[in-house]
Design a protein around this motif. Sequence first.
Motif, short mmCIF file in Angstrom:
data_model
loop_
_atom_site.label_atom_id
_atom_site.label_comp_id
_atom_site.label_asym_id
_atom_site.label_seq_id
_atom_site.Cartn_x
_atom_site.Cartn_y
_atom_site.Cartn_z
N GLU A 25 -3.04 67.36 60.66
CA GLU A 25 -2.61 66.09 60.08
C GLU A 25 -3.20 65.89 58.68
O GLU A 25 -2.53 65.38 57.77
CB GLU A 25 -3.04 64.93 60.99
CG GLU A 25 -2.23 64.81 62.27
CD GLU A 25 -2.83 63.86 63.28
OE1 GLU A 25 -2.08 63.37 64.14
OE2 GLU A 25 -4.06 63.60 63.22
N LEU A 26 -4.44 66.34 58.51
CA LEU A 26 -5.10 66.21 57.21
C LEU A 26 -4.42 67.08 56.16
O LEU A 26 -4.18 66.64 55.02
CB LEU A 26 -6.58 66.58 57.35
CG LEU A 26 -7.54 66.05 56.29
CD1 LEU A 26 -7.56 64.52 56.29
CD2 LEU A 26 -8.94 66.59 56.53
N LYS A 27 -4.08 68.30 56.55
CA LYS A 27 -3.39 69.21 55.61
C LYS A 27 -2.01 68.66 55.24
O LYS A 27 -1.59 68.73 54.08
CB LYS A 27 -3.24 70.60 56.24
CG LYS A 27 -4.55 71.39 56.26
CD LYS A 27 -4.33 72.72 56.96
CE LYS A 27 -5.62 73.53 57.01
NZ LYS A 27 -5.47 74.76 57.82
N LYS A 28 -1.31 68.11 56.23
CA LYS A 28 0.02 67.54 55.96
C LYS A 28 -0.09 66.36 54.99
O LYS A 28 0.71 66.22 54.07
CB LYS A 28 0.67 67.09 57.27
CG LYS A 28 2.13 66.66 57.09
CD LYS A 28 2.69 66.04 58.35
CE LYS A 28 3.23 67.07 59.29
NZ LYS A 28 3.97 66.45 60.43
N ALA A 29 -1.11 65.50 55.20
CA ALA A 29 -1.32 64.35 54.31
C ALA A 29 -1.61 64.83 52.89
O ALA A 29 -1.13 64.25 51.91
CB ALA A 29 -2.47 63.49 54.83
#
Length: 394
Positions: A25-29
């Motif tokens: 989720e952090l990478k996608k954000a």
Amino acid sequence: MDLSPSKQPNFDNTEVAFRQKTNGELKKAFWLFKMIGSNFLTKVGPPITNFFLNIGLPIQGAIKTTIFQQFCGGETIAECDHAIAQLAKGGVGTILDYSVEGEEEEAVFDATCQEIILTILRADGDKNIPITVFKITGIGRFALLEKLDARKTLSSAEQAEFDKVKLRCEMICRTAFEKGVPIMIDAEETWIQNTIDELALDMMRKFNQERIIVYNTYQMYRHDKLADMKADHLIAKAAGFILGVKMVRGAYMEKERRRAAEMGYPSPIQPDKESSDHDYNESLRYCVDHIEEIAIVCGTHNEDSSRLLTYLLDEKNVAHNHPHVYFAQLLGMSDNLSFNLADANYNVAKYVPYGPIKAVMPYLFRRAQENTSVAGQTGRELGLIERELKRRKL
């Protein structure tokens, strides 16, 4: 007064800010904010996306797993359960925000009114949904509100139409009162705002006599709103009700300035950002000085204003979790503020917009454009995410 760092939230603590996010989720954000940072994308993206949606190209799935997932809870209240639970893990509440806008039909206004009431019923008894919200243009026609603001005489049909708007507004606020769930009335464009303000004050007179239920919204990028808020406090004091103040900087700056220039009247917007910041912070001071008579929702992504409010509360020995004080940010933005404030025991809630993807697109485009127009916002979000990725050695 002890203002040592140990007593104050640390807005640079990325471990607390992103504790709820998985590595994926952090990478996608990170990649999403990288894309939003491209002015080309935010200018060209809206018309292209609308065109694809209108001709029926299957791009809803791509939207739902990217920008929609970052800034929205889902398409229905039930789909928001995951976001509500994730925020609650970090001590942050949810403000369910049915974000369908720009409609014109009475049947749609009735349906929207019922949907807003459903958000109140969903919040009833759930400490993870401490506040709800709605827009008057969700339950009434923009042009009708515009005519009222211009003090033009309504036809009998238009008066009957406005009576329905008032009835819907009262139904929503009465349900909030009966369930003990506070509700905020959002601010909108200046040329319909006087009518909204009058409705909001009327609802406060009815429902804020004993506890805070209804909040109005004050846009401090308007040069007249600090004075308006103080005047409303005097009205509330004289009439014996609690004034509900949701304080924001504002959301329609370019549109407001353009209309003022086109129609030849003075711009209602502050001359510069410093003036907006000054009035915003002055309004915080005023509200904290009258904290038993005014309940505030400090809606901001500004670190300085957030920090100022924490200092003011300590200065006046007001408990961090005083029921008359909330901090609020938008889902998907400024997690460093929301989760670090919650970690220091302040009342914090995130706006969690929801609704059918096509209907919520105007909201999403505004968020993307806001991120590029607010100086440094996208860069700030990216920098914090980068630091957390490094801390996790990703």
